[in-house]
Scaffold this motif. Structure first.
Motif, mmCIF file in Angstrom:
data_model
loop_
_atom_site.group_PDB
_atom_site.id
_atom_site.type_symbol
_atom_site.label_atom_id
_atom_site.label_comp_id
_atom_site.label_asym_id
_atom_site.label_seq_id
_atom_site.Cartn_x
_atom_site.Cartn_y
_atom_site.Cartn_z
ATOM 1 N N LEU A 150 -15.616 -5.837 -23.568
ATOM 2 C CA LEU A 150 -15.465 -5.926 -24.447
ATOM 3 C C LEU A 150 -17.590 -5.783 -25.066
ATOM 4 O O LEU A 150 -17.979 -4.174 -26.006
ATOM 5 C CB LEU A 150 -15.351 -6.100 -25.858
ATOM 6 N N ALA A 151 -18.372 -6.197 -24.014
ATOM 7 C CA ALA A 151 -19.245 -6.222 -24.549
ATOM 8 C C ALA A 151 -20.629 -5.385 -24.282
ATOM 9 O O ALA A 151 -21.676 -4.982 -24.361
ATOM 10 C CB ALA A 151 -20.595 -8.099 -24.607
ATOM 11 N N TRP A 152 -19.880 -5.348 -22.773
ATOM 12 C CA TRP A 152 -21.038 -4.789 -21.829
ATOM 13 C C TRP A 152 -20.273 -3.511 -21.037
ATOM 14 O O TRP A 152 -20.460 -3.460 -19.720
ATOM 15 C CB TRP A 152 -21.648 -5.518 -20.817
ATOM 16 N N PRO A 153 -19.670 -2.770 -21.573
ATOM 17 C CA PRO A 153 -19.261 -1.404 -20.576
ATOM 18 C C PRO A 153 -20.049 -0.479 -19.832
ATOM 19 O O PRO A 153 -19.428 -0.309 -18.767
ATOM 20 C CB PRO A 153 -18.085 -0.802 -21.570
ATOM 21 N N GLU A 154 -20.936 -0.061 -20.661
ATOM 22 C CA GLU A 154 -21.772 1.244 -20.123
ATOM 23 C C GLU A 154 -23.070 0.004 -18.851
ATOM 24 O O GLU A 154 -23.033 0.901 -18.349
ATOM 25 C CB GLU A 154 -22.513 1.745 -21.054
ATOM 26 N N GLN A 155 -22.730 -0.840 -19.012
ATOM 27 C CA GLN A 155 -23.818 -1.590 -17.857
ATOM 28 C C GLN A 155 -22.638 -1.715 -16.537
ATOM 29 O O GLN A 155 -23.785 -1.167 -15.249
ATOM 30 C CB GLN A 155 -24.368 -3.428 -18.560
ATOM 31 N N LEU A 156 -21.356 -2.410 -16.771
ATOM 32 C CA LEU A 156 -20.639 -2.191 -15.977
ATOM 33 C C LEU A 156 -20.739 -1.009 -15.483
ATOM 34 O O LEU A 156 -20.739 -0.955 -13.726
ATOM 35 C CB LEU A 156 -19.818 -3.389 -15.987
ATOM 36 N N LEU A 157 -20.132 -0.107 -16.288
ATOM 37 C CA LEU A 157 -19.859 1.656 -15.164
ATOM 38 C C LEU A 157 -21.089 1.680 -14.529
ATOM 39 O O LEU A 157 -21.248 2.565 -13.314
ATOM 40 C CB LEU A 157 -19.519 2.401 -16.463
ATOM 41 N N SER A 158 -22.546 1.869 -14.510
ATOM 42 C CA SER A 158 -23.881 2.288 -14.363
ATOM 43 C C SER A 158 -23.828 1.612 -12.998
ATOM 44 O O SER A 158 -24.770 2.151 -12.488
ATOM 45 C CB SER A 158 -24.708 1.654 -15.270
ATOM 46 N N LEU A 159 -23.796 0.142 -13.015
ATOM 47 C CA LEU A 159 -23.820 -0.118 -11.521
ATOM 48 C C LEU A 159 -22.912 0.477 -10.101
ATOM 49 O O LEU A 159 -23.252 1.406 -9.087
ATOM 50 C CB LEU A 159 -23.009 -1.965 -11.353
ATOM 51 N N PHE A 160 -22.213 1.999 -10.696
ATOM 52 C CA PHE A 160 -22.006 2.288 -9.611
ATOM 53 C C PHE A 160 -21.649 4.384 -9.620
ATOM 54 O O PHE A 160 -21.215 3.949 -8.669
ATOM 55 C CB PHE A 160 -20.077 2.479 -9.897
ATOM 56 N N ILE A 161 -23.255 4.035 -10.826
ATOM 57 C CA ILE A 161 -23.276 5.871 -10.642
ATOM 58 C C ILE A 161 -24.005 5.851 -9.788
ATOM 59 O O ILE A 161 -25.291 5.422 -10.789
ATOM 60 C CB ILE A 161 -23.221 6.079 -11.840
ATOM 61 N N ASP A 162 -25.156 6.588 -9.672
ATOM 62 C CA ASP A 162 -26.175 7.265 -9.795
ATOM 63 C C ASP A 162 -27.476 8.226 -10.797
ATOM 64 O O ASP A 162 -26.225 8.532 -11.742
ATOM 65 C CB ASP A 162 -26.917 9.162 -8.454
ATOM 66 N N PRO A 163 -27.996 7.261 -11.286
ATOM 67 C CA PRO A 163 -28.731 7.169 -12.217
ATOM 68 C C PRO A 163 -29.162 8.519 -12.625
ATOM 69 O O PRO A 163 -29.269 9.497 -13.537
ATOM 70 C CB PRO A 163 -30.256 6.149 -12.094
ATOM 71 N N ASP A 164 -29.799 9.479 -11.379
ATOM 72 C CA ASP A 164 -29.801 10.608 -11.333
ATOM 73 C C ASP A 164 -28.830 12.210 -11.473
ATOM 74 O O ASP A 164 -29.196 12.973 -11.704
ATOM 75 C CB ASP A 164 -31.111 11.247 -10.409
ATOM 76 N N ASP A 165 -27.506 11.306 -11.600
ATOM 77 C CA ASP A 165 -26.512 12.193 -11.894
ATOM 78 C C ASP A 165 -25.950 13.525 -12.494
ATOM 79 O O ASP A 165 -26.032 12.142 -13.854
ATOM 80 C CB ASP A 165 -24.724 11.438 -11.107
ATOM 81 N N PRO A 166 -25.987 14.464 -12.604
ATOM 82 C CA PRO A 166 -25.728 15.243 -13.748
ATOM 83 C C PRO A 166 -24.614 14.916 -14.453
ATOM 84 O O PRO A 166 -24.432 14.523 -16.293
ATOM 85 C CB PRO A 166 -26.333 16.746 -13.718
ATOM 86 N N ARG A 167 -23.430 14.142 -13.555
ATOM 87 C CA ARG A 167 -22.761 14.002 -14.477
ATOM 88 C C ARG A 167 -21.918 12.579 -15.040
ATOM 89 O O ARG A 167 -21.138 11.920 -15.933
ATOM 90 C CB ARG A 167 -21.351 14.215 -13.525
ATOM 91 N N LYS A 168 -23.213 11.913 -14.948
ATOM 92 C CA LYS A 168 -22.937 10.846 -15.458
ATOM 93 C C LYS A 168 -22.484 10.398 -16.866
ATOM 94 O O LYS A 168 -21.670 9.424 -16.947
ATOM 95 C CB LYS A 168 -25.236 9.533 -14.763
ATOM 96 N N PRO A 169 -23.404 11.099 -17.973
ATOM 97 C CA PRO A 169 -23.321 10.852 -19.381
ATOM 98 C C PRO A 169 -21.364 11.218 -19.198
ATOM 99 O O PRO A 169 -20.802 10.243 -20.291
ATOM 100 C CB PRO A 169 -23.384 11.964 -20.086
ATOM 101 N N GLU A 170 -20.603 12.165 -19.160
ATOM 102 C CA GLU A 170 -19.433 12.219 -19.211
ATOM 103 C C GLU A 170 -18.468 11.003 -18.100
ATOM 104 O O GLU A 170 -17.632 11.404 -19.202
ATOM 105 C CB GLU A 170 -18.768 13.032 -17.984
#
Length: 454
Positions: A335-355
C-alpha cells in the motif's frame, strides 16, 4: 510462562529451519525476477512472451513437483524411526523415478508451446516468442524436477542451508549468463529471449549436479543412487498415492494464476505486462509463507513419526501466527510503495511505462488484499501435508480456485468495466475461500481424528 516459553521454542525451531528455506525460495525467485527485469529492459514484448512461457512451464513443472513435495513429509517421518535410513532411501529414490517418468509427459507440450498458445487465443507474435523460449528452456523440466526431489529430501533432513547456497549460486550464474546472452555483452551474440532460455536451462542443470554431489557425499548411508535402476514398487506406490493429489492441488492453485494471466493476455500486451510485474511482487512475498509452510510440513511430519500431537498442535499455531505477522507487514509495503516496486521491472525510458504503472498500481492494491488469505491457505496446506492428508485438500483447492476464483474473475474481468482488476478480484475471493476451508480441515477434522487414534 511455560506456554510462552514453549511457543518461543516452536518459533525459534521453525525459523531456524524456515529461514534457509525462505532464502532458497527467494533465491529461486531472484532467478525468475532476473529474467523478468532484464527482458523488461530489453523489450516489453519479450517480457510479455516470457510471462506466457513461464506460466506454461511452471504449470507443468508444479504439477510434477507434487511427487517431490510428497517426499518431504515422508522423509521427515521416517527420520524419527529406527529403520529410517532404509525408508528414506526408498521414498527418495522412487520420488526421482516418478519425476523422471512424468517428464515423458511434460516435454511435448513445452516443446510445442506455440500452437498451444495460439489455440487458446494468444497473439501470434507473443505465442511465437514464447515458443522460441520454451524450445530451449523446456528441457530444463528434467533437471528441475530432480532438484525439487533432492531439495525436499535435504530439507526434511534439516540441511536446508545447502538448498539455500546451491540456489544462490544458481541465481548468480543465471544473472551472468542472462547479461551475456540477452544483450550480447563482451562479444557474445545478442540472443534476446533465446539467451534467457539458455540461462534458465544452464541453471537447472548446475543445480541438479550440485545437489547430487552433496547428497552422495553427506549421506552415504542412504545410497540414493546405488542400483538406482531397481524398482521398489511398494515405495513407488506410497509416494505416488501422496504425490498425485499434491500435484493436482499445486496445479489447481497455479492454474488459477496462470489462467488469470491468459485472461489478462486477451486484454492486450500492456495489461499482461502490468499483471506479470505485479504478480512477481506478490510471488516474492508468497515465498516467505511457502518457506514457513515447508518448515511446518517437516516439523509436522516429525511429530507424526513420534505420534506427538500436542507438539503438532502448538507448532501449527505458532507457524500460522508467524505467517500472519509477515502478511500484515506485506500489506503495509504494497500500500505504501506500489509505484516504486513496479518501476524496478520497467525500462525508465519505455514510452509505455506510465500506462503500465497506472494499471499495475491498482493490481498491487489487489495483491495486498489477498496476502492474509494466501498465507493462511499455504500454511494450512503445509500442516495437512505434514500429516499426509492430501486428497480432501485437493478437492477443497480445486473447488475454491476454479469455479469460484476463476468464475468470479471472468465475470468481473469481461462483463464489467474492471478488466484486469476484475480478474484479480476473482483471485482474492478464491484464496479467501480456500484459506477458510483448509484451516477448518486441519484444526476441526484432521488433527482431532489423528489425536483420537493416538
Amino acid at each position: 510462562m511455560s506456554t510462552v516459553m514453549t511457543s518461543f521454542g516452536h518459533a525459534r525451531a521453525l525459523l531456524t529451519l524456515g529461514v534457509p528455506l525462505i532464502g532458497g525460495h527467494l533465491a529461486q525467485f531472484a532467478i525468475q525476477a532476473t529474467d523478468t527485469i532484464m527482458l523488461g529492459w530489453y523489450d516489453v514484448e519479450a517480457l510479455a512472451a516470457v510471462v506466457l512461457a513461464g506460466s506454461l512451464f511452471f504449470t507443468i513443472f508444479i504439477m510434477g513437483s507434487g511427487f517431490a513435495f510428497a517426499v518431504m513429509p515422508m522423509v521427515a517421518a521416517a527420520s524419527e524411526n529406527d529403520d529410517g535410513d532404509r525408508q528414506i532411501r526408498r521414498v527418495t529414490r522412487m520420488g526421482i523415478w516418478i519425476s523422471l517418468l512424468y517428464v515423458l509427459l511434460a516435454l511435448p507440450p513445452l516443446l510445442l508451446a506455440e500452437p498451444i498458445l495460439l489455440a487458446i487465443g494468444q497473439e501470434p507474435k507473443l505465442a511465437a516468442d514464447a515458443g522460441k523460449y520454451l524450445e530451449i528452456a523446456g528441457w530444463g523440466v528434467l533437471p528441475a524436477l530432480g532438484v525439487m526431489v533432492l531439495k525436499s529430501y535435504l530439507a526434511a533432513l534439516e540441511r536446508a542451508h545447502v538448498v539455500l547456497w546451491v540456489t544462490l549460486a544458481a541465481a548468480v550464474v543465471n544473472a551472468g549468463v542472462n547479461y551475456l546472452l540477452i544483450f550480447g555483452s563482451f562479444g557474445f551474440p545478442e540472443l534476446g529471449i533465446r539467451g534467457a532460455a539458455i540461462a534458465s536451462l544452464t541453471v537447472h542443470v548446475i543445480s541438479f549436479v550440485g545437489l547430487v554431489i552433496y547428497a552422495i557425499r553427506s549421506f552415504p548411508q542412504h545410497a540414493l543412487f546405488q542400483r538406482f535402476w531397481r524398482p521398489d514398487w511398494s515405495a513407488f506406490a506410497q509416494v505416488f498415492r501422496l504425490g498425485w493429489p499434491i500435484g493436482l492441488t499445486n496445479l489447481s492453485e497455479v492454474g488459477l494464476f496462470v489462467f488469470s494471466a491468459l485472461m489478462v493476455g486477451w486484454l492486450g500486451t500492456i495489461p499482461l505486462a502490468a499483471h506479470g510485474i505485479a504478480m512477481q511482487c506478490a510471488s516474492a512475498t508468497f515465498l516467505v509463507h511457502l518457506g514457513l509452510s515447508n518448515a511446518v510440513t517437516i516439523r509436522a511430519g516429525k511429530a507424526l513419526g513420534r505420534r506427538d500431537f500436542d507438539h503438532l498442535r502448538r507448532g501449527g499455531l505458532v507457524a500460522v501466527g508467524l505467517s500472519m505477522i509477515f502478511a500484515c507487514a506485506t500489506v503495509a509495503a504494497f500500500l505504501a510503495w506500489p509505484e516504486q516496486l513496479l518501476s524496478l521491472f520497467i525500462d525508465p525510458d519505455d514510452p509505455r511505462k506510465p500506462e503500465i504503472l497506472v494499471l499495475g498500481t491498482g493490481l498491487m492494491l489487489m495483491a495486498a488484499l489477498f496476502q492474509l488469505a494466501d498465507g493462511a491457505q499455504v500454511m494450512a496446506h503445509g500442516l495437512l501435508r505434514g500429516i499426509q492428508d492430501a486428497r480432501v485438500p485437493m478437492i477443497i483447492s480445486a473447488a475454491s480456485y476454479w469455479p469460484i476464483g476463476l468464475g468470479v474473475g471472468y465475470f468481473f474481468g469481461f462483463h464489467t468495466e474492471f478488466g484486469a482488476m476484475g480478474i484479480w478480484t476473482g483471485l482474492v475471493i478464491g484464496l479467501i475461500v480456500a484459506g477458510i476451508l483448509l484451516m477448518y480441515r486441519f484444526w476441526a477434522r484432521s488433527l482431532p481424528a489423528l489425536a483420537a487414534r493416538g
